[in-house]
Every structure is written in C-alpha cells, then in structure tokens.
Design an enzyme around this catalytic site. Structure first.
Site, mmCIF file in Angstrom:
data_model
loop_
_atom_site.group_PDB
_atom_site.id
_atom_site.type_symbol
_atom_site.label_atom_id
_atom_site.label_comp_id
_atom_site.label_asym_id
_atom_site.label_seq_id
_atom_site.Cartn_x
_atom_site.Cartn_y
_atom_site.Cartn_z
ATOM 1 N N GLU A 239 0.831 -1.217 0.000
ATOM 2 C CA GLU A 239 0.000 0.000 0.000
ATOM 3 C C GLU A 239 0.862 1.262 0.000
ATOM 4 O OE1 GLU A 239 -1.118 2.082 3.259
ATOM 5 O OE2 GLU A 239 -0.975 0.429 4.701
ATOM 6 N N LYS B 99 -4.530 -1.253 14.192
ATOM 7 C CA LYS B 99 -3.770 -0.243 14.922
ATOM 8 C C LYS B 99 -4.304 -0.095 16.348
ATOM 9 C CE LYS B 99 -3.220 2.635 11.000
ATOM 10 N NZ LYS B 99 -3.936 1.762 10.177
HETATM 11 N N1 PSU Z 1 -0.321 0.742 8.506
HETATM 12 C C1 PSU Z 1 0.632 1.571 9.009
HETATM 13 N N2 PSU Z 1 0.443 2.913 8.845
HETATM 14 C C2 PSU Z 1 -0.627 3.436 8.172
HETATM 15 C C3 PSU Z 1 -1.621 2.553 7.625
HETATM 16 C C4 PSU Z 1 -1.406 1.205 7.839
HETATM 17 O O1 PSU Z 1 1.608 1.124 9.631
HETATM 18 O O2 PSU Z 1 -0.734 4.653 8.050
HETATM 19 C C5 PSU Z 1 -2.803 3.134 6.868
HETATM 20 C C6 PSU Z 1 -3.477 2.089 5.972
HETATM 21 O O3 PSU Z 1 -3.427 2.568 4.640
HETATM 22 C C7 PSU Z 1 -4.905 2.007 6.460
HETATM 23 C C8 PSU Z 1 -5.123 3.390 6.997
HETATM 24 O O4 PSU Z 1 -5.804 1.658 5.437
HETATM 25 O O5 PSU Z 1 -3.890 3.628 7.686
HETATM 26 C C9 PSU Z 1 -6.349 3.463 7.890
HETATM 27 O O6 PSU Z 1 -6.940 4.724 7.777
HETATM 28 P P1 PSU Z 1 -8.429 4.983 8.342
HETATM 29 O O7 PSU Z 1 -8.372 4.640 9.804
HETATM 30 O O8 PSU Z 1 -8.673 6.463 8.095
HETATM 31 O O9 PSU Z 1 -9.346 4.117 7.561
#
Ligand code: PSU
Ligand code: MN
Length: 308
Positions: free
Chosen positions: A26, A158
């Site tokens: 990604e 996360k």
């Molecule tokens: N993993 C990491 N750092 C990130 C992400 C994943 O170590 O920044 C990103 C991914 O692209 C994931 C996004 O889809 O964070 C989630 O964002 P949100 O909570 O706004 O959906």
C-alpha cells in the site's frame, strides 16, 4: 489487464502473465502514515523484503489520476515528498481519477486495485478498524476485507482503535483472523492484546492451504494474517496505553475527524514515545512484507490446486 484507469509496470504485467508470485504494497503509509524521509526508506525496504523472499513487489498508488501498480524509484521519491496527495479509499478513486491527482492507497484502496489486477497477497502495517473517538468512524478497510478475496498480512489492527469492536465486525463479516505463530491478536506496537485470533497457523505453507480451503467454499472474504511486531522493537501494551489515551483525548479536543484522525494519532504517539512507536511501526512493516513474500511463494507453488 486492460482498463482505462489502470497502468501496470512492465515488470508487474510480465509477472502476472507468467503467474510468478506478486505481493501488493500500500502507499497511504508512505503519503500519510510516516514522516519523511523514513517513508521513502521504508517504501524501498519493503520492496526489498518482498524480493528477498522470492516474490515481485507491486507498490500501488495513484499518479496523475492513473491507478499504478509497480512504481519506479523516481515515482516513490515523488510520492514520499508530495504534501498534497490524496488518501485514497473506495470512495476517493473517482475523485483522484477525474482531478488527475496523486494519491496513496489505503488498505481498502490497495485491495480493490490489487484484486482487479489479479494479485492475491498484500502486506500493510496495521489495518484500520472501529475508532474509539467518534461514534461512527469505521474504516472502509473492514468492508474491503469482507468482500475482497485476498490474503492481507498485517500486525493486527492499529492499537489506537477499539480492538474488541474491530474483531467483532470482522467476525460478523466472515473474515478469518489468523495468528502467525501466535494465539493472540497482535496490537500493532505490542505483541499482546488479551484478545484471541480465530486460528493459529505456524508456517506460510499452512496459510496458503488455509486460504485455499476458505475460498474453495465460495467465500469472497479476505484471510487476515496477523504477524506480531518483532520482539526487539515491540512495546508492551501497558506502556502504550497512556500514550494512546493522551493522543485520543487531544484528537477529541482538537476536533480531528475522518481521514485525518489516523495520521494524527500515529504521529502524535510517535512524539509522545520519543520515536519508539515509529521504530516499532517500521519494524513491523518490514516483517509483514517478508512474510507476505513467503506466503506468495507458497500460493504459487500450489497454484494448480486453488481457484476463486
Ligand atoms: N499501517 C501503518 N500505517 C498506516 C496505515 C497502515 O503502519 O498509516 C494506513 C493504511 O493505509 C490504512 C489506513 O488503510 O492507515 C487506515 O486509515 P483509516 O483509519 O482512516 O481508515
Ligand atoms: Mn475513518
């Protein structure tokens, strides 16, 4: 593949035609998740981990409104330096396309593009999920996991998220949560969460067999593989909790919502931990790229046995 909005590099096109193992990576982590220059080094190092494991890395991103798979080093540099890139999830593709924008694809966005191109394995850091701060912030990542048949390698969701609610959602949507050499759902910076995975598997080969069995039933959901952060860079859950709580309160006070919330929390936690959380984040990303490369190799060696 022929599609007006896609552009695959020559290397990725050849790899997919030959059926050699390819791993999607990604790019929101490059554009929104990490500071410069760590983001650039990380993008290069993740590709190297995939190559070292014997697979071809396909970093996915939007450049001038084109959905690109497989970027040159100059393009990685450009993505890592730009401050006006979009964060592209399902709802944002058409915006980036018609406005001819650059963008980093989230887990959901990368899954959509990679699946359309025929890639089966994908590595990220931590998936998005159900946020604690606002009552209706549920990441599109969960929806994408529910409806896209791919193996997604992550270090759990996360830790800034409501992890029990995130796991409940995945269960409702029929997404198996596999622990790689662990019974416990990893919590991104920490190896422990106190929550269980739905299955523990101990080798890339078992994971490939598991995915094959899952999809043989006609199921379209992803197989989420959770790979704990390496021991040396992990931070115990009890140490992380106060930092996460403080960053969450600040997000509420500063009224940070929507797409900006995750990037805010990650960078604030990095400040509060004096860079320790950033180090853990980088280590887990590389660890996941390596495992994804190994799994892709197993999927390839078993290619004749599985179909979706
Ligand atoms: N993993 C990491 N750092 C990130 C992400 C994943 O170590 O920044 C990103 C991914 O692209 C994931 C996004 O889809 O964070 C989630 O964002 P949100 O909570 O706004 O959906
Ligand atoms: Mn959100």
């Amino acid at each position: 593949m022929k599609h007006p909005h896609f552009q695959l590099s020559v290397k990725i096109t050849r790899a997919l035609n030959l059926g050699v193992p390819v791993v999607a990576l990604e790019s929101t982590v490059i554009t929104h998740g990490l500071p410069h220059p760590q983001n650039l080094n990380l993008a290069r190092d993740m590709e190297k981990q995939v190559s070292d494991a014997g697979a071809i890395p396909a970093t996915v991103a939007l450049l001038e409104g084109k959905i690109r798979l497989g970027l040159s080093d100059e393009e990685l540099v450009r993505l890592s330096e730009s401050e006006s890139t979009l964060k592209v999830s399902h709802r944002d593709f058409a915006t980036a396309i018609v406005k001819k924008k650059d963008g980093g694809t989230t887990v959901a966005g990368t899954m959509l593009a990679a699946h359309m191109a025929g890639i089966k394995v994908f590595a990220t850091g931590g998936i998005g999920g159900v946020h604690k701060e606002s009552s209706f912030d549920i990441s599109t990542d969960l929806k994408a996991l529910a409806e896209t048949p791919m193996i997604v390698v992550c270090a759990g969701a996360k830790a800034i998220l409501d992890l029990p609610a995130t796991l409940e959602y995945l269960e409702t949507m029929g997404v198996p949560v596999v622990g790689y050499q662990t019974d416990e759902f990893p919590a991104f910076y920490s190896r422990e969460s106190g929550l269980n995975v739905s299955a523990r598997l101990d080798s890339p080969q078992e994971i490939a067999e598991f995915a094959k069995a899952h999809w043989s039933l006609g199921l379209k959901s992803a197989v989420l593989v959770t790979n704990p952060v390496p021991e040396t860079d992990s931070i115990p859950k009890s140490e992380m909790e106060p930092f996460i709580a403080q960053a969450s309160v600040e997000a509420l006070e500063e009224e940070i919502h929507g797409q900006a919330l995750t990037p805010f929390l990650l960078s604030r936690i990095s400040e509060l931990t004096e860079g320790r959380s950033l180090k853990a984040n980088l280590a887990l990303l590389l660890n996941n790229a390596r495992l994804a490369g190994e799994i892709a190799g197993e999927m390839y060696s078993r290619k004749k046995e599985w179909t979706v």
